[in-house]
Design an enzyme around this catalytic site. Structure first.
Site, PDB file in Angstrom:
ATOM      1  N   GLU A 100       0.812  -1.262   0.011  1.00 35.46           N
ATOM      2  CA  GLU A 100       0.244   0.078  -0.103  1.00 35.46           C
ATOM      3  C   GLU A 100       1.030   1.556   0.122  1.00 35.46           C
ATOM      4  O   GLU A 100       0.684   2.073  -0.942  1.00 35.46           O
ATOM      5  CB  GLU A 100      -1.223   0.113   1.173  1.00 35.46           C
ATOM      6  CG  GLU A 100      -1.768   1.220   1.515  1.00 35.46           C
ATOM      7  CD  GLU A 100      -1.769   1.724   2.669  1.00 35.46           C
ATOM      8  OE1 GLU A 100      -1.144   2.708   3.129  1.00 35.46           O
ATOM      9  OE2 GLU A 100      -2.209   1.001   3.819  1.00 35.46           O
ATOM     10  N   LEU A 326     -30.045  -3.288  21.599  1.00 32.54           N
ATOM     11  CA  LEU A 326     -30.638  -3.629  23.147  1.00 32.54           C
ATOM     12  C   LEU A 326     -29.658  -3.701  24.011  1.00 32.54           C
ATOM     13  O   LEU A 326     -29.484  -3.172  25.064  1.00 32.54           O
ATOM     14  CB  LEU A 326     -31.402  -5.024  23.018  1.00 32.54           C
ATOM     15  CG  LEU A 326     -32.740  -4.732  22.205  1.00 32.54           C
ATOM     16  CD1 LEU A 326     -33.530  -6.172  22.334  1.00 32.54           C
ATOM     17  CD2 LEU A 326     -33.598  -3.822  22.851  1.00 32.54           C
ATOM     18  N   HIS A 329     -27.776  -0.563  24.812  1.00 31.13           N
ATOM     19  CA  HIS A 329     -28.834   0.521  24.845  1.00 31.13           C
ATOM     20  C   HIS A 329     -28.187   1.232  26.322  1.00 31.13           C
ATOM     21  O   HIS A 329     -27.754   0.629  27.087  1.00 31.13           O
ATOM     22  CB  HIS A 329     -29.918   0.056  25.253  1.00 31.13           C
ATOM     23  CG  HIS A 329     -31.264   0.915  24.863  1.00 31.13           C
ATOM     24  ND1 HIS A 329     -31.845   2.089  25.663  1.00 31.13           N
ATOM     25  CD2 HIS A 329     -31.841   1.249  23.844  1.00 31.13           C
ATOM     26  CE1 HIS A 329     -32.593   2.830  25.186  1.00 31.13           C
ATOM     27  NE2 HIS A 329     -32.789   2.547  23.842  1.00 31.13           N
ATOM     28  N   GLU A 330     -28.600   2.488  26.303  1.00 22.06           N
ATOM     29  CA  GLU A 330     -28.118   3.196  27.628  1.00 22.06           C
ATOM     30  C   GLU A 330     -29.183   4.026  28.411  1.00 22.06           C
ATOM     31  O   GLU A 330     -29.169   4.760  29.359  1.00 22.06           O
ATOM     32  CB  GLU A 330     -27.215   4.216  27.258  1.00 22.06           C
ATOM     33  CG  GLU A 330     -25.896   3.746  26.658  1.00 22.06           C
ATOM     34  CD  GLU A 330     -24.808   4.842  26.107  1.00 22.06           C
ATOM     35  OE1 GLU A 330     -24.919   5.842  26.631  1.00 22.06           O
ATOM     36  OE2 GLU A 330     -23.632   4.235  25.530  1.00 22.06           O
ATOM     37  N   GLY A 331     -30.591   3.601  28.055  1.00 19.37           N
ATOM     38  CA  GLY A 331     -31.874   4.127  28.492  1.00 19.37           C
ATOM     39  C   GLY A 331     -32.292   3.139  29.892  1.00 19.37           C
ATOM     40  O   GLY A 331     -31.428   2.460  30.278  1.00 19.37           O
ATOM     41  N   GLY A 351     -21.862  -4.807  21.115  1.00 18.48           N
ATOM     42  CA  GLY A 351     -22.335  -4.961  19.889  1.00 18.48           C
ATOM     43  C   GLY A 351     -21.403  -5.929  18.914  1.00 18.48           C
ATOM     44  O   GLY A 351     -20.581  -6.458  19.589  1.00 18.48           O
ATOM     45  N   LEU A 891     -25.342  20.950   6.857  1.00 13.05           N
ATOM     46  CA  LEU A 891     -25.785  22.210   7.520  1.00 13.05           C
ATOM     47  C   LEU A 891     -24.901  22.311   8.840  1.00 13.05           C
ATOM     48  O   LEU A 891     -24.631  23.332   9.100  1.00 13.05           O
ATOM     49  CB  LEU A 891     -27.273  21.989   7.815  1.00 13.05           C
ATOM     50  CG  LEU A 891     -27.794  23.254   8.754  1.00 13.05           C
ATOM     51  CD1 LEU A 891     -29.197  23.779   8.007  1.00 13.05           C
ATOM     52  CD2 LEU A 891     -27.907  22.878  10.147  1.00 13.05           C
TER      53      LEU A 891
END
Length: 1008
Positions: A100, A326, A329-331, A351, A891
Site C-alpha cells: 500500500e 438492546l 442501550h443506555e436508557g 455490539g 448544515l
C-alpha cells in the site's frame, strides 16, 4: 396509531418492498458486443439525493460506481482491493501494508516518486490509503477540472507500479516508524494481543502493520528479496475481478463512464478469488479464557468477547442490529443503567465488532470499570448474562425491529450530503459487500423480519463460548506475566473454571433490567418551515438582552428538516484559577452523565446534544432533526438550572478526571509538542500539573456552592441555524433566558469581562527553544513555530499560499526522501487572532538533528519558489482558491463556520469570498518578500519558537550513545526557555483582532 408510524406516513413515501424510503435510477442495460462495459445496473438512492448514480461492471470484471454531481467543488475516487494483511506470506508480516505504501511512489507511466502527490497538491487535492485484514482501500480528491489526469495517475497504481529498489529500502523506514508510533497505543496493543491469543495457525493472528524486522532484517537473513515479493504479491492479488472503484465528478455519467473505461480497463483480470475464512480463530481451545492485561494508560476495562459466524448475508433482516441495539442501550432498564446504579461502570459498548474479516465475526460487551467495579468483576459478568437471559426469555419483539427499521430508513432518506472524498472512501467497499443496486442503501434498509435468526444468534452468547479480559495497571510486574511479541504488552492467561461457567449459566434474571420503552423522540414532522420574508445570507442578531445575545440564520440551502443550536455560557469564573476550571469540568461531566439515560433515545432518533467546558465557560450544542429539538433543549436547560449532585457519581467522575490528567504523559510526542507550544503562547493557560494539584481541594460541598455562582454570573451567546423561522428561534432563545432568570439572580457581565485571551508577541528576530523529556515513547518530536503576526485578509492569504506551495515538498523531502519519520506535518497555527507556520516531525532521530533538517528544507524553499514557473505558481493559487471556496456539504459544517466567527468575535461571515478575492492578486514576488521577511535566516521579523520533546525511553534519542547522537548537528545559538512563566512575563501581547463588521461589544445592554 403509534407515533413512529405517523412519522413515516407524514413523509408520503411508499413504505413497502424495495422502494421503502428510496427511489431508483432506471439505467438497466447491456452494452453492445465489443464494449468494455459488461453491464450497467440500477442504484437505489434517497429521494432527497440529487446526485446521479450508475453501477457498472467492466469486461475485466472491475465493479464500478460512478456519481455525477454538477454542483460539486471537488471530484474524488476510491479503489478497494479485496485483499488485506491476512493474506500476507507467512514469512513476511506486513507485506500488504508495505505494498500500500509503495504504490504511491512511482509507476511505469509516472516514474517520479512524488508525481501523484505533487499533482494532487497543485490541484487542491489530497490522498490516503488504509490496509485492513481482508481488503485495502486507496482514495483521493482533486479540483473537478483535473479529475481525468488524477484518475490516470491513480489507475497506474494497479496497472504498472515500479517498486524501485532505492525507494523500497527507504520506505521501509516509514513503515517501521508507523509501527513505532503505535507501540504505546493501547488500542493497537489490545487488538494484536487478541489475535495473539487465538489460534496461531489462523491468518487472523498475523501482525498486519509490519516493521523493519519483518520486512528487512529477517527476510535478508533468510535470503528473501522483499522487492521481488512485493512484485509477486501485487501480480497475484491486484486483479480487477476483486477490485471495486467509485468515482465522483461534475461531468455527466456518460463522460465519467468513458473516463473509467479508458483508464481502468487495462487492469488485468487474473481471475483470482478473494480468500474467505469460515473457520473461526477462536475455536474451543481458545475459549473460556481469562486474560489480565497491563495497559500503557491508567485505564480499567472489562471486555467479554463471543465468536460468532459472519452475519453479513443477513443484512436485510439485521439480527445483529437488533441484539446490539438492546445490549448497548443506555436508557432506563438497560445493562449500563443497572451497572451505573451500582457504581461499577460509566460507559458500555455492546455490539457486533464490524468490520470483521470475511467468514467470521465477534460480538463484544466492553465497559470501563470504577474502583468499586474492579471488586465486582464476577457480579458484573453475571449481570451481563442476566440481560442476555432477558433477551432469550421471550420471543424477539417485532415492534423493536419496526422501530429500528423506520429510524434507519429515516436516516437514509434524510442523509446529509457527504464530502466527496468521504463518500467514495465510505462506499467503495460496499461494492464488494452488497449487490450493485444496494451500494448506497445496503445496511440502511431493513426489509425482512426474521425472529428465528435473532434467536439463533443469541445462542452464541453463552458463558462457555466467551473470552474475558480485564485491562488494568494493577496487573503489572506479576511473575506469571508474559509479553506479546510485537508490542510488548504484558498479560497473563488462565482458564475460566467449570464452576465459574456454571455460575454464569445460572445467572437467572435481574428485576432492574427490562427492554427499553417506545422511543418518543422519533421525529413526527419532516416539513420545512416557510421562509421568512427577511431571510438573511448570514447569521443576524435577532435578540440582545443583558443576559443573552441570539444569532439566527434560517436555512435556505440544505433544505432538510434539521437544525443546529449552540449556546456559549460565558463566565469569568470558569477559568479564574485551576480550582475553578476543575470545578467547571466536573460540573460538566456530571451533568452529561446525569442526562445520558434520558437523552440516549434522542440520540438514536438522530438528535444529539453535548455540553463542553472551555476557557470562557461552557458550550451547549444540540443538533439533528428539528421536529423535537425544542423538547430536548428545554429538558437540558431545565436540568442545568436544577442540577443536583449524586455524591457517588461525583467520586467516580473525579477519579476518572484524575486519571485523565495523569494519562497525558502517555500521549504521543507530537501531542506533547502541540500542548506545550500552546502553554507558551497563550496569555492564560493552566497546565495539567496545576489542574491535578487543585483537584485535592474539590469536594461535593465545594461544587454545590460553585454551580449557582457560575450560573448566576453569565452572558449567553447563541446561534440557531436550520429548519426554523425567526419566530421559532426567538421562542427557543427567550425560553432559555426565562428558565435561567427564574432560577438565579443573574448578575450581567460587563463588556471587559467578555474580552478574549490574547497571544504572546514573540520578539523580532528571536530564536527560542523549549525542551521537555518523555520516557514513554521511543520517538522524539520536533515542533518549529514561526510567528507571522495578526490575522488579516492580506497576511492570511500570504501565509496560506506559502503553506500550499511548501506542503508537498515538505512531506516529500522530510518524510519520503530523508525518512525522518512517519509523522511529518506542516500547517497553520491560529489562536487568539495570531497566526504562524508550524512544522512538526515525530522521529527516532534527535530533535536537534531534525530541527536542522527542517531549517535546511525551509532554506531551500527560497530557490524553489524563485525558480517556480509562473504556470505552476498559478496552479497553487487556483488550488488554494478552490479549497477555500469549497462549501460545507452539511448544515452542521456551515453552522461550525458561523460559530467560529462568532466565538472568535471576528464576524467575517463572508471570509472565503473576501480572502480569495485578495488571493488572486498575489504575485510570486509577494510570496518571496513574505518568505524573506518571516522565514529567511537572520530576517528581522523571523520569530522562531521550537519545542523539542526528547525521548528518554529505552532506545530513544535521549539514551543513544550516552545521550550523544552521532548524527546531531549543533544548533545555532538560541535562547533556551527554562521556566514558561518567566518567559511569558518577559513578552508583550498582541492586540485582539477587531470585528470585521460594526457590532456592539458583547455585554452591552441594548435590546433589539
Amino acid at each position: 396509531m403509534p407515533t413512529l408510524y405517523k412519522s413515516i406516513l407524514k413523509l408520503g413515501i411508499e413504505t413497502v418492498g424495495k422502494n421503502f424510503y428510496c427511489t431508483k435510477i432506471s439505467t438497466n442495460s447491456i452494452k453492445m458486443a465489443g464494449s468494455k462495459v459488461l453491464k450497467r445496473m440500477d442504484v437505489i438512492k434517497s429521494p432527497e439525493d440529487l446526485r446521479e448514480y450508475r453501477g457498472l461492471e467492466l469486461v475485466n470484471k472491475l465493479k464500478v460506481l460512478i456519481v455525477s454531481d454538477p454542483t460539486t467543488d471537488k471530484s474524488a475516487a476510491a479503489l478497494d482491493v479485496n485483499i488485506g494483511f491476512m493474506s500476507d506470506p507467512d514469512k513476511l508480516p506486513g507485506l500488504a501494508h508495505f505494498c500500500e505504501h509503495m504504490l504511491f511512489l512511482g509507476t511505469e507511466k509516472y516514474p517520479i516518486e512524488n508525481e501523484y502527490t505533487k499533482f494532487l497538491s497543485q490541484h487542491g487535492g489530497s490522498s490516503n490509503a488504509c490496509t485492513y485484514a481482508d481488503h485495502t482501500k486507496y482514495f483521493f480528491d482533486v479540483v473537478p477540472e483535473k479529475l481525468e489526469p488524477a484518475l490516470d495517475r491513480f489507475a497506474q497504481f494497479f496497472i504498472a507500479p515500479l517498486f524501485t529498489e532505492d525507494v523500497t529500502d527507504r520506505e521501509l523506514n516509514a513503515v517501521n516508524s508507523e509501527h513505532e508510533k503505535n507501540i504505546p497505543n493501547d488500542t493497537w496493543r489490545l487488538d494484536q494481543l487478541d489475535k495473539h491469543t487465538g489460534d496461531p495457525k489462523h491468518p487472523y493472528s498475523k501482525f498486519g502493520t509490519g516493521n523493519k524486522d519483518t520486512l528487512d532484517t529477517i527476510p535478508k537473513e533468510q535470503g528473501i528479496n522483499v522487492r521481488d515479493e512485493l512484485l509477486k504479491f501485487h501480480d497475484k492479488w491486484y486483479s480487477s475481478n476483486i477490485m471495486a472503484l467509485c468515482v465522483l465528478g461534475k461531468e455527466p455519467l456518460d463522460e465519467i463512464e468513458d473516463m473509467v473505461v479508458r483508464l481502468f480497463s487495462d487492469i488485468k483480470n487474473k481471475d483470482v478469488t478473494s480468500p474467505r475464512w469460515d473457520d473461526h480463530p477462536f475455536t474451543d481451545d481458545y475459549l473460556k479464557l481469562f486474560a489480565k492485561i497491563v495497559p500503557i494508560k491508567d485505564v480499567r476495562n472489562l471486555n467479554i468477547t463471543f465468536p460468532i459466524p459472519d452475519l453479513h448475508e443477513y443484512y436485510k433482516s439485521g439480527p445483529g442490529n437488533y441484539i446490539s441495539h438492546l445490549i448497548g442501550h443506555e436508557g432506563p432498564g438497560s445493562l449500563l443503567s443497572a451497572l451505573k446504579a451500582r457504581g461499577w461502570s460509566s460507559n458500555l459498548f455492546g455490539g457486533f465488532l464490524r468490520p470483521s474479516p470475511r467468514g467470521f465475526g465477534f460480538f463484544g460487551v466492553s465497559m470501563d470499570l470504577t474502583e468499586e467495579g474492579m471488586d465486582h468483576i464476577n457480579d458484573i459478568i453475571v449481570t451481563v448474562f442476566q440481560y442476555i437471559n432477558l433477551l432469550k426469555s421471550d420471543e424477539p419483539q417485532k415492534w423493536i425491529f419496526e422501530e429500528q427499521k423506520n429510524i434507519m430508513a429515516m436516516h437514509f432518506h434524510f442523509k446529509d450530503k457527504e464530502v466527496p472524498i468521504s463518500f467514495v472512501a465510505n462506499h467503495v467497499h460496499n461494492l464488494q459487500e452488497y449487490p450493485m443496486n444496494e451500494v448506497l442503501s445496503g445496511g440502511y434498509l431493513l426489509e425482512e423480519w426474521r425472529p428465528e435468526l435473532i434467536t439463533q444468534v443469541l445462542e452464541y452468547l453463552k458463558p462457555e463460548k466467551s473470552r474475558v479480559a480485564i485491562v488494568a495497571q494493577k496487573y503489572a510486574n506479576r511473575p506469571e506475566n508474559e509479553r506479546e511479541p510485537w508490542y510488548g504488552t504484558e498479560y497473563s492467561l488462565s482458564k475460566i473454571s467449570d464452576e465459574t461457567i456454571q455460575n454464569w449459566n445460572s445467572a437467572g434474571f435481574c428485576s432492574e433490567l427490562h427492554l427499553p420503552p417506545v422511543n418518543e423522540f422519533i421525529p413526527t414532522d419532516f416539513s420545512l418551515r416557510p421562509k421568512d420574508d427577511d431571510i438573511t445570507q448570514h447569521p443576524a442578531i435577532i435578540y440582545d438582552s443583558s443576559l443573552i445575545r441570539l444569532w439566527f440564520k434560517q436555512d435556505d440551502e440544505y433544505k432538510l428538516p434539521k437544525a443546529t443550536v449552540r449556546y456559549d455560557f460565558v463566565s469569568p469564573l470558569a477559568y479564574l484559577d485551576p480550582l475553578n476550571y476543575d470545578l467547571t469540568h466536573l460540573f460538566v461531566v456530571l451533568f452529561r452523565d446525569s442526562l445520558n439515560e434520558y437523552a440516549y433515545a434522542a440520540e438514536i432518533a438522530g438528535l444529539k446534544w453535548d455540553l463542553a467546558n472551555t476557557k470562557y465557560g461552557m458550550v451547549l450544542a444540540v443538533n439533528g432533526y428539528s421536529s423535537k429539538l425544542h423538547i430536548l433543549l428545554e429538558r437540558v436547560i431545565g436540568k442545568l438550572v436544577n442540577f443536583e449532585i449524586d455524591p457517588k457519581r461525583f467520586d467516580i467522575m473525579k477519579e476518572n478526571y484524575t486519571r485523565e490528567l495523569k494519562n497525558f504523559t502517555t500521549a504521543q510526542p507530537y501531542q506533547h509538542a502541540v500542548y506545550y507550544l500552546a502553554m507558551l503562547l497563550t496569555e492564560s493557560a493552566w497546565n495539567k500539573e496545576e489542574l491535578l494539584a487543585a483537584l485535592d481541594q474539590v469536594t461535593v460541598e465545594r461544587l454545590k456552592e460553585f454551580i449557582p455562582s457560575l450560573l448566576s454570573k453569565l452572558h449567553i451567546e447563541g446561534l440557531i441555524h436550520g429548519n426554523f423561522n425567526k419566530a421559532d428561534a426567538l421562542q427557543l432563545g427567550t425560553k432559555v433566558e426565562e428558565q435561567i432568570n427564574q432560577s438565579f439572580a443573574i448578575t450581567p457581565l460587563l463588556p471587559r469581562q467578555l474580552v478574549l485571551n490574547r497571544e504572546i508577541d514573540l520578539d523580532d528576530g528571536c530564536n527560542y527553544l523549549y525542551e521537555i523529556e518523555n520516557n514513554i515513547h521511543r520517538s522524539s518530536c520536533t515542533s518549529l513555530y514561526y510567528q507571522c503576526g495578526m490575522q488579516k485578509t492580506e497576511s492570511n492569504m500570504l501565509l496560506e499560499l506559502f503553506l500550499q506551495i511548501i506542503s508537498e515538498p515538505c512531506y516529500d523531502i522530510l518524510r519520503t526522501k530523508e525518512q525522518l519519520g512517519y509523522m511529518v506535518f506542516s500547517g497553520l497555527r491560529r489562536s487568539n487572532g495570531v497566526q504562524g507556520l508550524r512544522i512538526i516531525v515525530q522521529s527516532d532521530r534527535h530533535p536537534n538533528f531534525v530541527d536542522s533538517r527542517i531549517e535546511e528544507f525551509l532554506k531551500s524553499m527560497l530557490d524553489y519558489i524563485t525558480n517556480m514557473p509562473d504556470e505552476e505558481f498559478k496552479l497553487h493559487k487556483d488550488a488554494l482558491a478552490a479549497q477555500r471556496l469549497e462549501k460545507p456539504k452539511r448544515l452542521s459544517g456551515l453552522s461550525a463556520r458561523f460559530w467560529n466567527e462568532i466565538s472568535n468575535q471576528q464576524y467575517n461571515f463572508d471570509r472565503a469570498q473576501i480572502e480569495v478575492a485578495y488571493l488572486l492578486t498575489i504575485t510570486k514576488l509577494d510570496i518571496i518578500n513574505f518568505f524573506e521577511n518571516f522565514f529567511l535566516e537572520n530576517a528581522k521579523q523571523r520569530n522562531k519558537l521550537a519545542v523539542h520533546v526528547l525521548s528518554t525511553a529505552e532506545g530513544g534519542a535521549g539514551k543513544i550513545d550516552n545521550n550523544v547522537d552521532a548524527n546531531v548537528i549543533e544548533q545555532e545559538a538560541r535562547n533556551k526557555i527554562t521556566d514558561p512563566n518567566v518567559f511569558k512575563s518577559t513578552q508583550s501581547m498582541f492586540p485582539l483582532v477587531q470585528p470585521y463588521i460594526e457590532i456592539v461589544r458583547k455585554g452591552s445592554r441594548s435590546k433589539l
